[in-house]
Design a protein around this motif. Structure first.
Motif, PDB file in Angstrom:
ATOM      1  N   SER A 127       0.832  -1.204   0.000  1.00 33.50           N
ATOM      2  CA  SER A 127       0.000   0.000   0.000  1.00 33.50           C
ATOM      3  C   SER A 127       0.866   1.254   0.000  1.00 33.50           C
ATOM      4  O   SER A 127       0.540   2.251  -0.670  1.00 33.50           O
ATOM      5  N   GLU A 128       1.952   1.213   0.726  1.00 32.31           N
ATOM      6  CA  GLU A 128       2.871   2.346   0.747  1.00 32.31           C
ATOM      7  C   GLU A 128       3.472   2.598  -0.632  1.00 32.31           C
ATOM      8  O   GLU A 128       3.563   3.746  -1.095  1.00 32.31           O
ATOM      9  N   ALA A 129       3.859   1.524  -1.329  1.00 28.75           N
ATOM     10  CA  ALA A 129       4.422   1.667  -2.672  1.00 28.75           C
ATOM     11  C   ALA A 129       3.377   2.186  -3.666  1.00 28.75           C
ATOM     12  O   ALA A 129       3.673   3.045  -4.510  1.00 28.75           O
ATOM     13  N   ASP A 130       2.143   1.686  -3.556  1.00 28.65           N
ATOM     14  CA  ASP A 130       1.083   2.154  -4.453  1.00 28.65           C
ATOM     15  C   ASP A 130       0.773   3.632  -4.216  1.00 28.65           C
ATOM     16  O   ASP A 130       0.554   4.395  -5.169  1.00 28.65           O
ATOM     17  N   TYR A 131       0.748   4.040  -2.987  1.00 31.50           N
ATOM     18  CA  TYR A 131       0.492   5.448  -2.667  1.00 31.50           C
ATOM     19  C   TYR A 131       1.604   6.340  -3.221  1.00 31.50           C
ATOM     20  O   TYR A 131       1.336   7.428  -3.760  1.00 31.50           O
TER      21      TYR A 131
ATOM     22  N   ASN B 154       1.200   6.691  -6.973  1.00 32.82           N
ATOM     23  CA  ASN B 154       0.069   7.556  -7.286  1.00 32.82           C
ATOM     24  C   ASN B 154       0.442   9.025  -7.117  1.00 32.82           C
ATOM     25  O   ASN B 154       0.097   9.877  -7.966  1.00 32.82           O
ATOM     26  N   GLU B 155       1.142   9.362  -6.047  1.00 33.33           N
ATOM     27  CA  GLU B 155       1.559  10.745  -5.819  1.00 33.33           C
ATOM     28  C   GLU B 155       2.546  11.210  -6.880  1.00 33.33           C
ATOM     29  O   GLU B 155       2.494  12.356  -7.340  1.00 33.33           O
ATOM     30  N   VAL B 156       3.442  10.323  -7.298  1.00 36.50           N
ATOM     31  CA  VAL B 156       4.405  10.677  -8.354  1.00 36.50           C
ATOM     32  C   VAL B 156       3.682  10.965  -9.664  1.00 36.50           C
ATOM     33  O   VAL B 156       3.991  11.945 -10.365  1.00 36.50           O
ATOM     34  N   ASN B 157       2.692  10.146  -9.999  1.00 36.62           N
ATOM     35  CA  ASN B 157       1.944  10.364 -11.237  1.00 36.62           C
ATOM     36  C   ASN B 157       1.172  11.680 -11.203  1.00 36.62           C
ATOM     37  O   ASN B 157       1.114  12.407 -12.210  1.00 36.62           O
ATOM     38  N   LEU B 158       0.579  12.003 -10.048  1.00 35.19           N
ATOM     39  CA  LEU B 158      -0.142  13.267  -9.932  1.00 35.19           C
ATOM     40  C   LEU B 158       0.798  14.457 -10.076  1.00 35.19           C
ATOM     41  O   LEU B 158       0.476  15.450 -10.761  1.00 35.19           O
ATOM     42  N   GLU B 159       1.956  14.376  -9.445  1.00 38.79           N
ATOM     43  CA  GLU B 159       2.926  15.474  -9.539  1.00 38.79           C
ATOM     44  C   GLU B 159       3.490  15.598 -10.954  1.00 38.79           C
ATOM     45  O   GLU B 159       3.741  16.710 -11.432  1.00 38.79           O
ATOM     46  N   LYS B 160       3.687  14.477 -11.619  1.00 39.70           N
ATOM     47  CA  LYS B 160       4.177  14.526 -13.001  1.00 39.70           C
ATOM     48  C   LYS B 160       3.148  15.190 -13.917  1.00 39.70           C
ATOM     49  O   LYS B 160       3.502  16.013 -14.770  1.00 39.70           O
TER      50      LYS B 160
ATOM     51  N   GLY C 287       8.386  18.175  -0.204  1.00 38.63           N
ATOM     52  CA  GLY C 287       7.052  18.757  -0.136  1.00 38.63           C
ATOM     53  C   GLY C 287       6.023  17.777   0.385  1.00 38.63           C
ATOM     54  O   GLY C 287       5.224  18.099   1.265  1.00 38.63           O
ATOM     55  N   LYS C 288       6.037  16.552  -0.162  1.00 40.39           N
ATOM     56  CA  LYS C 288       5.097  15.516   0.261  1.00 40.39           C
ATOM     57  C   LYS C 288       5.614  14.673   1.417  1.00 40.39           C
ATOM     58  O   LYS C 288       4.845  13.963   2.070  1.00 40.39           O
ATOM     59  N   GLY C 289       6.915  14.718   1.648  1.00 43.44           N
ATOM     60  CA  GLY C 289       7.493  13.915   2.721  1.00 43.44           C
ATOM     61  C   GLY C 289       7.519  12.432   2.416  1.00 43.44           C
ATOM     62  O   GLY C 289       7.433  11.605   3.335  1.00 43.44           O
ATOM     63  N   LEU C 290       7.646  12.073   1.131  1.00 45.19           N
ATOM     64  CA  LEU C 290       7.634  10.675   0.718  1.00 45.19           C
ATOM     65  C   LEU C 290       8.997  10.273   0.180  1.00 45.19           C
ATOM     66  O   LEU C 290       9.689  11.068  -0.455  1.00 45.19           O
ATOM     67  N   GLU C 291       9.376   9.038   0.457  1.00 45.74           N
ATOM     68  CA  GLU C 291      10.606   8.475  -0.083  1.00 45.74           C
ATOM     69  C   GLU C 291      10.272   7.235  -0.898  1.00 45.74           C
ATOM     70  O   GLU C 291       9.368   6.468  -0.535  1.00 45.74           O
ATOM     71  N   GLU C 292      11.007   7.066  -1.968  1.00 43.97           N
ATOM     72  CA  GLU C 292      10.733   5.927  -2.847  1.00 43.97           C
ATOM     73  C   GLU C 292      11.032   4.613  -2.136  1.00 43.97           C
ATOM     74  O   GLU C 292      12.149   4.415  -1.633  1.00 43.97           O
ATOM     75  N   PRO C 293      10.059   3.704  -2.067  1.00 41.45           N
ATOM     76  CA  PRO C 293      10.320   2.406  -1.422  1.00 41.45           C
ATOM     77  C   PRO C 293      11.364   1.622  -2.210  1.00 41.45           C
ATOM     78  O   PRO C 293      11.473   1.742  -3.435  1.00 41.45           O
TER      79      PRO C 293
END
Length: 333
Positions: free
Chosen positions: A165-169, A172-178, A232-238
């Motif tokens: 779920s973490e990887a899917d999220y 999804n965020e990367v696609n939205l930002e792109k 900005g999002k505080g996410l790191e690539e799994p």
């Protein structure tokens, strides 16, 4: 009469003034540079001369080098500071050993391992303690193993689904930002996002610094996108195979932790004796697990805090085991 009193008062004032002048003359003398230098008493002169001799390394009489003061001559403050320093050095060596063993492991793997061990050390322990109230060691072993296998599978699946779920999220965020980044209509919005991120990092950034940073970052669109996602999002690539690694680590941690309270029942015939040995083993294990967990998860953690964490783990495991034993015994009766 009044004139006589005035003369007497004038004489007293003159005497007092003369005494003050004499005191000042005794306290100070004029140096060659016409500056007033305070005179020292003989005791103060001796102390100052001794301090000067110690600084020069001489004893002041025959020019021989003074021997360093022995430890017995040092004050209690120096000895206490040395003891505290030695304790700090000893603690630093212990912490360095723990960090040397576990510090090279990926923090995410360590987090998963701690999750698995935390549940494994408490749930099976509580179950075996509850089953032991029935008085059958075979029942304790069979029930304990059944729970251990099912718990390992359940915890592993939970870790797998959570990491997936973490990887899917993240994707999804990367696609939205792109989509927003490569849309020319949203170009200004993206640049304002970068500016807001920089101001959150350091509100004292100058306008020229922000302008130059954005200008350089625009030359590398992928880098700008990564900057927005990470800061900005505080996410790191799994990492690759993150879901499988998480499932294996959590499941293995649960199995290892849950197997410890079952060990004593293999070597005794009476359930009561097995329960007693299991409790002693788990007190030792839970305490050191909490102690080491605090060392790994907290920076500059004090010894007091580690001891508290260890005792808390013992208390949690003890309450769970005691509650399970009590309720099973109550239901049986």
């Amino acid at each position: 009469m009044e004139k006589g009193k005035k003369k007497k008062n004038n004489l007293k004032r003159k005497k007092q003034q003369n005494k003050k002048r004499n005191r000042k003359h005794q306290i100070t003398v004029m140096s060659p540079s016409n500056e007033q230098t305070p005179l020292l008493t003989s005791t103060q002169q001796t102390q100052n001369q001794g301090s000067i001799d110690r600084e020069r390394g001489l004893d002041g009489s025959n020019g021989e080098t003074l021997a360093p003061p022995s430890s017995s001559s040092q004050g209690p403050e120096k000895s206490d500071s040395k003891m505290m320093q030695s304790q700090d050095d000893h603690e630093h060596k212990k912490n360095g050993l723990v960090n040397a063993i576990f510090g090279k492991i990926d923090p995410r793997i360590m987090s998963d391992l701690i999750i698995g061990l935390s549940d494994g050390l408490t749930v099976p322990f509580a179950l075996t303690a509850g089953l032991s109230s029935l008085g059958d060691s075979k029942l304790v072993l069979l029930g304990g193993f059944a729970e251990l296998i099912s718990g390992t599978i359940s915890m592993g699946l939970g870790g797998y689904l959570g990491a997936k779920s973490e990887a899917d999220y993240y994707k999804n965020e990367v696609n939205l930002e792109k989509a927003k980044f490569f849309n020319q209509k949203n170009r200004d919005i993206v640049l304002h996002d970068v500016e807001d991120i920089l101001m959150e990092i350091n509100p004292n950034f100058k306008e020229q610094t922000i302008f130059n940073f954005i200008k350089d970052l625009q030359k590398e669109p992928e880098m700008m996108l990564s900057f927005i996602i990470r800061f900005g999002k505080g996410l790191e690539e799994p990492g690759e195979n993150r879901a499988l690694t998480s499932a294996t680590t959590i499941g293995l941690g649960y199995f290892l932790g849950g197997f410890i309270p079952l060990l004593p029942y293999f070597f005794v015939d009476k359930v009561g004796t097995g329960l007693l040995y299991s409790i002693l083993v788990m007190i030792f294990t839970l305490f050191w697990f909490g102690y080491i967990k605090a060392q790994l998860s907290m920076d500059d953690c004090s010894t007091k805090k580690k001891l508290i964490e260890g005792l808390e783990m013992v208390a949690v495991g003890g309450v769970a085991a005691g509650a399970a034993w009590f309720f099973v015994r109550t239901i049986e009766n």
